[in-house]
Scaffold this active site. Structure first.
Site, PDB file in Angstrom:
ATOM      1  N   ASP A  68      54.546  49.000  14.934  1.00  0.00           N
ATOM      2  CA  ASP A  68      54.147  50.329  15.404  1.00  0.00           C
ATOM      3  C   ASP A  68      55.139  51.015  16.358  1.00  0.00           C
ATOM      4  OD1 ASP A  68      51.905  49.477  14.057  1.00  0.00           O
ATOM      5  OD2 ASP A  68      50.505  50.287  15.514  1.00  0.00           O
TER       6      ASP A  68
HETATM    7  N1  DQQ Z   1      48.550  48.528  14.596  1.00  0.00           N
HETATM    8  C1  DQQ Z   1      47.892  49.476  13.732  1.00  0.00           C
HETATM    9  C2  DQQ Z   1      47.114  50.322  14.688  1.00  0.00           C
HETATM   10  C3  DQQ Z   1      46.687  49.340  15.702  1.00  0.00           C
HETATM   11  C4  DQQ Z   1      47.899  48.485  15.864  1.00  0.00           C
HETATM   12  C5  DQQ Z   1      48.837  50.254  12.871  1.00  0.00           C
HETATM   13  C6  DQQ Z   1      47.590  47.056  16.241  1.00  0.00           C
HETATM   14  O1  DQQ Z   1      46.023  50.979  14.096  1.00  0.00           O
HETATM   15  O2  DQQ Z   1      46.325  49.967  16.916  1.00  0.00           O
HETATM   16  O3  DQQ Z   1      49.839  49.431  12.324  1.00  0.00           O
HETATM   17  O4  DQQ Z   1      48.761  46.315  16.439  1.00  0.00           O
END
Ligand code: DQQ
Length: 485
Positions: A68
């Site tokens: 992310d």
């Molecule tokens: N990764 C997701 C999000 C969440 C995070 C997206 C958790 O929705 O908050 O890849 O690592």
């Protein structure tokens, strides 16, 4: 370089391609984002880090898993801060903290201690994605999703412990006021996450949280007068049927003309808005362009700007959980995305790392108002060698290639101009052609481009290629890559 057309250098008609020439893009790629849980692997520290495919251009920490870009970057008092999801204990997803690095130029980074770790009842099972907002008085605040002891996704905040520390090394999650949003019964608490950068309008702060109701993707809208007490609006800011969970929403204004970025709270008669979601079902990032109706507190995509996987993607390769920010220093909007590995988790564990942050791009609205344009940030050029390899006036023959020696085939920053005597042979635009014809089936004008990561006898290569089409009395270029070989 390769070409599917007899080309000759000429100034009559030329295509200038520098790193990313995005007019319209499509890609065939077998890689998608995911973070499955592998409890047996998630706390195995890297014994050694395999450097073979680590990058020279992209941000990545020395070891272990990252995911992310949505925690995202922010510019504050002369420094860029990058926050990202990180597993400090291993190279598969798990033990997630908000890692923190700082930079003066978005290229050279210094790693700091994690900004947020799972320590409180309201985030004890995870500190997931969120965003940063700079409040009046130059006060940064982080909104993030905490997973509480009941496995409910709640929305929390953190503030710097010491605002006079230029690096903002330490952050505190006050017990008072956290969580600031507790999902009530009408919300699916296991699908309720990733608060986006707040904007100020109508005398109130606004943020959205991604969610779903059955298969309806939803961006719940919350408002607050004081950034402490938040109330859910009667209607979501936006929702769309059949799209499933909306992760990592991003909502920001774009100027109708020019390339300057706008502050997230900027409004104006002609200002358009971009709404982006990361669709959990496909693991790609999609956006629409539309109008923010501040009276009705609704975002309405323009006619023809389509929600879901029928709509526009930021990137047609491996690109997920992105976040943009307004760069107050250079008055531009910068977009970051994350790419995960195409290898399995066993290989990730062996090599001791997984995932990269993608190259930051400046984004702005195309003059047509129908799509965004993007280009790698200018600062990237500081990574260029003072001694570039140069090839001039090469004639590319049908089905042949010209080898560029003296550079690595895996990582190069390339500026190339392809020139044609005429574009007469361009065929009518077909956005699916990359997917259907790949890099080997010739069209009217193309494919031509670069073969990267090529083996000596060309059994393996990754083409980055172009095809030229006619559309609406103009020419358009489709930019594709193909990771299948
Ligand atoms: N990764 C997701 C999000 C969440 C995070 C997206 C958790 O929705 O908050 O890849 O690592």
């Amino acid at each position: 370089m390769m070409c599917g057309e007899k080309l000759r250098s000429s100034t009559a008609t030329s295509l200038h391609v520098a790193a990313f020439c995005v007019v319209v893009a499509a890609t065939i790629i077998g890689v998608q984002g995911s973070h499955k849980v592998y409890p047996e692997l998630q706390s195995l520290p890297a014994e050694k880090v395999d450097e073979t495919h680590r990058t020279g251009y992209h941000f990545q920490p020395p070891k272990h898993w990252i995911n992310d870009s949505h925690p995202g970057p922010m510019y504050f008092n002369g420094l860029y801060h990058l926050f990202y999801q990180y597993n400090p204990k291993g190279s598969v997803w798990g033990n997630i903290v908000w890692a923190h690095s700082v930079s003066k130029d978005l290229i050279n980074w210094q790693a700091l201690e994690p900004a947020i770790e799972a320590t409180k009842p309201f985030d004890i099972k995870g500190c997931w994605s969120g965003s940063a907002t700079i409040l009046p008085g130059n006060k940064p605040v982080i909104l993030y999703t905490g997973v509480d002891k009941h496995n409910r996704q709640v929305q929390d905040y953190a503030v710097p412990t010491n605002l006079s520390d230029p690096y903002l090394r330490s952050w505190v999650k006050p017990s008072k006021g956290n969580p600031f949003i507790d999902p009530d019964r009408s919300v699916n608490a296991s699908a309720f996450r990733d608060p986006t950068t707040a904007w100020f309008v109508n005398g109130e702060w606004h943020t959205v949280v991604g969610s779903k109701r059955d298969m309806v993707g939803v961006a719940y809208l919350y408002t607050s007068k004081d950034f402490k007490k938040w109330v859910r609006a009667k209607e979501p800011l936006h929702s769309a049927r059949g799209t499933g969970m909306w992760e990592c929403p991003d909502f920001y204004p774009v100027s109708p003309t020019g390339r300057r970025g706008l502050d997230t709270s900027a409004l104006g008669k002609e200002v358009k808005h971009v709404f982006k979601v990361s669709l959990d079902l496909t693991r790609f990032d999609y956006y629409t362009i539309g109008v923010y109706d501040k009276e009705k507190e609704k975002y309405v995509p323009d006619l023809g700007s389509v929600d879901s996987w029928a709509g526009l993607r930021y990137d047609y390769g491996n690109f997920y959980a992105s976040k943009s920010f307004f760069d107050y220093k250079k008055h531009r909007r910068v977009l970051w995305g994350w790419a995960n590995e195409s290898d399995g988790e066993a290989r990730d564990k062996d090599k001791g790392w997984a995932g990269i942050q993608l190259i930051p791009r400046k984004v702005w609205l195309d003059p047509s108002g129908k799509q965004l344009l993007q280009w790698p940030i200018k600062e990237l050029e500081m990574l260029r060698s003072p001694d570039p390899r140069k090839l001039n006036s090469k004639v590319l023959k049908h089905g042949r290639h010209v080898e560029v020696d003296g550079i690595t085939g895996a990582q190069a920053d390339v500026e190339v101009t392809f020139s044609f005597r005429s574009l007469d042979r361009a065929e009518p635009f077909d956005p699916n052609v990359c997917h259907q014809k790949g890099s080997t089936v010739p069209g009217g004008l193309g494919p031509f481009g670069l073969l990267t990561v090529a083996s000596e006898k060309l059994e393996e290569f990754t083409p980055v290629m172009f095809r030229v089409f006619k559309k609406g009395g103009k020419h358009v270029v489709l930019f594709c890559s193909d990771a299948t070989r």
